[in-house]
Design a protein around this motif. Structure first.
Motif, short mmCIF file in Angstrom:
data_model
loop_
_atom_site.label_atom_id
_atom_site.label_comp_id
_atom_site.label_asym_id
_atom_site.label_seq_id
_atom_site.Cartn_x
_atom_site.Cartn_y
_atom_site.Cartn_z
N ALA A 68 1.10 -1.42 -0.05
CA ALA A 68 -0.07 0.19 0.50
C ALA A 68 0.71 1.08 -0.16
O ALA A 68 1.79 1.29 0.07
CB ALA A 68 -0.71 0.01 0.68
N SER A 69 0.46 2.36 -0.61
CA SER A 69 0.92 3.46 -0.46
C SER A 69 0.02 4.79 0.52
O SER A 69 -0.96 4.65 1.00
CB SER A 69 1.20 3.80 -1.62
OG SER A 69 1.96 5.06 -1.52
N LEU A 70 0.37 5.94 0.93
CA LEU A 70 -0.40 6.79 1.48
C LEU A 70 -0.09 8.44 0.42
O LEU A 70 1.21 8.20 -0.23
CB LEU A 70 0.67 7.32 3.23
CG LEU A 70 -0.09 5.93 3.49
CD1 LEU A 70 0.77 6.04 5.65
CD2 LEU A 70 -1.18 5.53 4.35
N SER A 71 -0.49 9.11 0.88
CA SER A 71 0.23 10.12 -0.11
C SER A 71 1.20 11.33 1.13
O SER A 71 1.15 11.14 2.35
CB SER A 71 -1.56 11.32 0.60
OG SER A 71 -2.15 11.27 1.60
N THR A 72 1.67 12.09 1.57
CA THR A 72 2.75 12.40 1.75
C THR A 72 2.13 13.00 3.01
O THR A 72 2.67 12.88 4.22
CB THR A 72 3.26 13.97 1.23
OG1 THR A 72 3.58 13.82 -0.47
CG2 THR A 72 4.27 14.75 1.53
N PHE A 73 0.65 13.67 3.17
CA PHE A 73 0.19 13.87 4.18
C PHE A 73 -0.21 13.09 4.98
O PHE A 73 0.26 12.71 6.26
CB PHE A 73 -0.94 14.75 4.32
CG PHE A 73 -1.63 15.39 5.36
CD1 PHE A 73 -1.32 16.29 6.36
CD2 PHE A 73 -3.10 14.60 5.66
CE1 PHE A 73 -2.06 16.65 7.06
CE2 PHE A 73 -4.19 15.20 6.74
CZ PHE A 73 -3.39 16.67 7.65
N ALA A 74 -0.65 11.80 4.81
CA ALA A 74 -0.92 10.95 5.27
C ALA A 74 0.11 10.18 6.06
O ALA A 74 0.35 9.64 7.39
CB ALA A 74 -1.74 9.62 4.44
N TRP A 75 1.67 10.46 5.05
CA TRP A 75 2.81 9.56 5.47
C TRP A 75 2.90 10.37 6.80
O TRP A 75 3.38 9.95 7.74
CB TRP A 75 3.69 9.13 3.84
CG TRP A 75 4.52 8.34 4.64
CD1 TRP A 75 5.56 8.69 5.19
CD2 TRP A 75 4.77 7.11 3.70
NE1 TRP A 75 6.38 7.94 4.77
CE2 TRP A 75 5.91 6.74 4.02
CE3 TRP A 75 3.70 7.09 2.62
CZ2 TRP A 75 6.77 5.88 3.59
CZ3 TRP A 75 4.33 5.72 2.07
CH2 TRP A 75 5.58 5.23 2.18
N GLU A 76 3.20 11.77 6.58
CA GLU A 76 3.37 12.53 7.92
C GLU A 76 2.84 12.42 9.23
O GLU A 76 3.64 12.05 9.63
CB GLU A 76 3.47 14.17 8.35
CG GLU A 76 4.66 14.48 6.40
CD GLU A 76 4.58 15.47 5.96
OE1 GLU A 76 3.42 16.11 6.08
OE2 GLU A 76 5.51 16.00 4.68
N GLN A 77 1.38 12.45 8.74
CA GLN A 77 0.69 11.81 10.14
C GLN A 77 1.11 11.15 10.71
O GLN A 77 0.73 10.53 12.41
CB GLN A 77 -0.61 12.08 9.25
CG GLN A 77 -1.58 13.85 9.16
CD GLN A 77 -3.12 13.20 9.67
OE1 GLN A 77 -3.38 12.45 8.32
NE2 GLN A 77 -3.24 13.86 9.83
N LEU A 78 1.07 9.95 9.86
CA LEU A 78 1.33 8.68 10.37
C LEU A 78 2.96 8.43 11.05
O LEU A 78 3.30 6.71 11.89
CB LEU A 78 1.05 6.73 9.68
CG LEU A 78 -1.12 6.41 9.71
CD1 LEU A 78 -0.60 6.62 8.47
CD2 LEU A 78 -1.08 7.14 10.96
N SER A 79 3.69 9.50 11.24
CA SER A 79 5.40 9.05 11.14
C SER A 79 5.82 7.78 10.53
O SER A 79 6.38 7.40 10.88
CB SER A 79 5.68 9.05 12.19
OG SER A 79 5.52 10.04 12.87
N ALA A 80 5.01 7.06 8.30
CA ALA A 80 5.76 5.88 8.78
C ALA A 80 7.35 6.04 7.82
O ALA A 80 7.54 7.06 7.68
CB ALA A 80 4.14 5.39 7.55
N SER A 81 7.83 4.35 7.87
CA SER A 81 9.05 4.58 6.98
C SER A 81 8.20 3.26 6.10
O SER A 81 7.51 2.56 6.44
CB SER A 81 10.20 3.77 7.69
OG SER A 81 9.98 5.05 9.03
N ILE A 82 9.53 3.49 4.83
CA ILE A 82 8.88 2.50 3.78
C ILE A 82 9.23 1.03 4.76
O ILE A 82 10.14 0.37 5.32
CB ILE A 82 10.70 2.02 3.13
CG1 ILE A 82 10.69 4.02 2.52
CG2 ILE A 82 10.36 1.21 1.68
CD1 ILE A 82 11.96 3.93 1.32
N GLY A 83 8.59 0.11 3.99
CA GLY A 83 8.51 -1.08 4.65
C GLY A 83 7.65 -1.74 5.48
O GLY A 83 7.45 -2.52 5.92
N ASP A 84 6.96 -0.49 6.30
CA ASP A 84 6.12 -0.51 7.56
C ASP A 84 4.81 -1.23 7.52
O ASP A 84 4.58 -1.06 6.24
CB ASP A 84 6.00 1.03 8.50
CG ASP A 84 6.51 1.40 9.15
OD1 ASP A 84 8.17 0.23 9.50
OD2 ASP A 84 7.19 2.10 9.39
#
Lengths: 502, 502
Positions: A68-84
């Motif tokens: 799955a992937s996330l938009s930049t905003f969602a990625w930042e909100q979740l403090s996610a990293s590649i492979g999480d």
């Protein structure tokens, strides 16, 4: 055992601004088992954080069925990293959406309901569609004074809030819409030089060729965080920073974006927007500049009066003194349009240049004078004279330089590599100027991204011109952008209304 | 010379449903020269077609600075191919957005204004944010009867419209919300067997475990185009096709999606939605089934009366006869939940099976009787008896098979590979059933994508059960989906309210 509905994150780098979007293969096990189809709202869980997001499905090999992937905003909100890993589920019931529906059906909202809406605006639980319905439901003055008060309070609660160890913290704000109106860069140093504390935050341009923060950035860094901003204030009494970096009203940033898409200015939202930012900045006394004119935000004295009443009454309830000043909004202020060109107007005023644009100088002194009269040491009616003296004595210019240094500056305004002068095709008097088209040309020339780009207006309303006289200059950093702006001019647009005087 | 603002199309396969999105590198020449940032609305030109789209910027190497991509919907709207060139510009002024703002401010909209809004809804000029504001502005009955009339007319104008060379074209429609209410599959063959023309279109499930089109698809193809549908009607008097494939009300498809996101049922939109589809299908006489109950769409007789008045009055103005029938909406109809399981209930009724669910049989006959009374050959009050005879004589079953064959069927309903029976943990009487959770379990088991998946309810309200008695069966096509549904049950949800009778 693996957890239910799990997918692995792969970055795609898609920026949707502040809308959280999750990208998943249409044929992934989660879409299939949950029956998800675009544009479903889904709950995304990552470690201990949960957000709601809009589903966009992928019908190509950008993702595998287990990614799955996330938009930049969602990625930042979740403090996610590649492979999480993330988990994706049906969303829970949203109480705030019930409240929005209530408002659509004409109910008055109470404090807790408005607070829940604003909380869900900021954490992304409410989508753009929901926020739009909320704003539409509050239009036509369907928000009561009490509701605007709750809205303002709620917007303050969800952001940062600064407290100062002083009783008198002043500020000024302009209800936008007037090109070149960069009084802030002159008012702040006058007020700070006098000794009052003025923690000024400003916005960047959204649809215009320059915002106050863009123009200030010509001189000094403006993306300061709260701590850095506090240090500048402690040292110099004033600052000129970008509001976006201090997160004073995150709800407002989101609501304004939707209002802009609707080209909607709801009175309640405008009042809450201004007051929430000022109160979050810790201000106790605020001057609001309301330009009135046919092409600015406030067009009639009736709506200016209504705005004034709301601002002053709700400000009072929230414990701050608000004074609204009506000003002339009929034509642009100064000559430059674009960050560096506006910066040069500001510089000319601060340095006492005899050719400085008088309209900018006069407005700045008048507003600074109003702010200064909040001080117990300035008698009513004498603020203008005090401000004028601080400006003409060079104290304001000294203070401005000191503020720039404290913020990490002071830079020289850049000069554009390419310039073209546009001349008049007829003889006569300038009767009117189409500011929207002039702004458009400045943007095509590269402003505000290209700091030196923009327009220098040579002939304000009333100027008499002959055939071939220069009307304005286009400044650009690249040849392509200059061409682009000039080509636009050659189309069927008249920017100047030149009267046929003898 | 290359054209201004040109980028080359590369497919990414991102499906946003019906929102046109253009993907461009943040640092591409167009974004830089125009100052575009997400989520700007932009004008996209491809050959002789123009659409408006929302900009999402790409901050990765998915695209080069000279490439752009489009969401599936935008790609289809422009009929674009890989490697084609598009041009991207600032959008022109949208008059329809002015009208929406007018409605937000409480103005009554005229025919041309509503027409312009609906045109821009369908061609994608209005974004989801704009449409949401429009729907919110019409809530709380802020749409007058005159405006609902214009809305219905406008919605008919933008879609296909069928004309028949007959005076009497009948139809039936149910204001959804009642699980298992598949009367349509029984009413259509009864009416067609009698000899009336009934061009029935139905929807697929959106949030439920099965829509009428999904259930019909168990027996025969339903994605027929207008021509194919016409042929079926000419041969058999009736059809059962999916409305999405005949494009009768494209505006409605878009508006409904936004209403669903808001969980909003505006009266005006509901009336326009129903009538526009029926009139587009060429119907002259329509029965509307309005189930009333605590968990369906219409909850009180007061709102049912209001709906009836609007439907009948506006239908009359538009030249069709609408008759509204109030029915019991307090509990599900039949036993199956999910396409194949519901299909089996329908089959049992059509084939005269002694164990067929009586509630489904009764409702179908009553509704068919009402439809038949539109015929000059059926006296008022005798419709029920006529319908009952056509059903019990097997004529309806013959006609159903003929319709299936004409549509390209007739298939045998599939049987699920995996089944689990859920038993009662206590003794007592079934007092209530939580239909929402039962539907949820059916969806987790795979319905409606997995045709055979779903629930078979064994104990309707009033049934006396002992400890260990079977309550319902879960059917699934894969072991994983069966597990998924059973696991959900083990959570803290009580689907049945079982009273402690002795």
């Amino acid at each position: 055992m693996t957890k239910a509905n799990t997918l692995t994150l792969k970055p795609l780098g898609i920026n949707t601004y502040k809308e959280a979007v999750v990208y998943m293969r249409k044929d992934c096990p989660v879409c299939r088992s949950e029956g998800f189809e675009a544009p479903a709202r889904v709950k995304v869980i990552h470690k201990n954080k949960i957000i709601l997001a809009t589903l966009n499905t992928i019908e190509s090999d950008l993702l595998t069925p287990h990614e799955a992937s996330l938009s930049t905003f969602a990625w930042e909100q979740l403090s996610a990293s590649i492979g999480d890993e993330i988990q994706v589920f049906h969303p829970d019931h949203l109480n705030s959406l019930d409240h929005i529906r209530g408002k659509i059906y004409g109910h008055e909202l109470n404090k807790d309901e408005i607070r829940e809406i604003i909380k869900d605006v900021v954490n992304g639980s409410l989508s753009d569609i929901h926020i739009s319905a909320f704003l539409a439901s509050t239009g036509d003055d369907r928000f009561s004074e009490q509701e605007i008060f709750y809205l303002t309070e709620s917007m303050i609660e969800v952001g940062n809030r600064i407290s100062w160890h002083k009783d008198l913290i002043v500020d000024k704000h302009c209800i936008g819409g007037l090109p070149g109106n960069r009084t802030t860069l002159i008012v702040v140093p006058i007020v700070a030089a006098f000794g009052l504390t003025i923690p000024k935050t400003s916005s960047r341009a959204i649809t215009s060729p320059a915002g106050t923060a863009d123009t200030m950035e010509v001189f000094a860094p403006v993306s300061l965080d709260l701590n850095a901003m506090r240090k500048v204030i402690e040292k110099e009494n004033g600052c000129l920073v970008w509001g976006g970096s201090v997160n004073l009203s995150p709800a407002d940033d989101i609501l304004i974006r939707i209002e802009r898409a609707l080209i909607l200015d709801s009175m309640g939202q405008l009042v809450a927007s201004i007051l929430s930012k000022k109160i979050a900045a810790g201000s106790s006394h605020v001057i609001i500049d309301v330009p009135i004119g046919p092409t600015v935000k406030v067009r009639t004295t009736a709506s200016a009066d209504e705005l004034k009443n709301y601002l002053e009454a709700i400000g009072k309830t929230l414990g701050i003194e608000v004074k609204t000043v009506f000003t002339d909004g009929s034509q642009p202020v100064g000559r430059g349009i674009g960050p560096a060109l506006e910066a040069k107007d500001v510089l000319a005023v601060l340095q006492g240049d005899i050719n400085a644009p008088q309209s900018l100088r006069e407005r700045s002194i008048a507003l600074a004078g109003q702010v200064l009269e909040f001080s117990p040491n300035v008698r009513k009616g004498t603020g203008y004279a005090v401000a004028e003296k601080i400006l003409s004595s060079g104290q304001a210019w000294q203070k401005f330089q000191a503020i720039c240094h404290a913020q990490g500056g002071l830079f020289e305004p850049p000069i554009a590599k390419h310039m073209r002068t546009i001349t008049s095709k007829k003889k006569g008097t300038i009767l009117a100027i189409d500011n929207r088209y002039l702004s458009r040309v400045a943007k095509l020339a590269g402003a505000p991204q290209a700091k030196a780009a923009g327009i220098k207006l040579l002939t304000p309303i009333g100027t008499k011109v002959n055939f071939g006289d220069p009307l304005f200059e286009i400044h650009a950093e690249t040849k392509g952008e200059l061409h682009y702006a000039v080509n636009f001019l050659s189309m069927d647009h008249e920017i100047f209304d030149i009267g046929e005087f003898e």
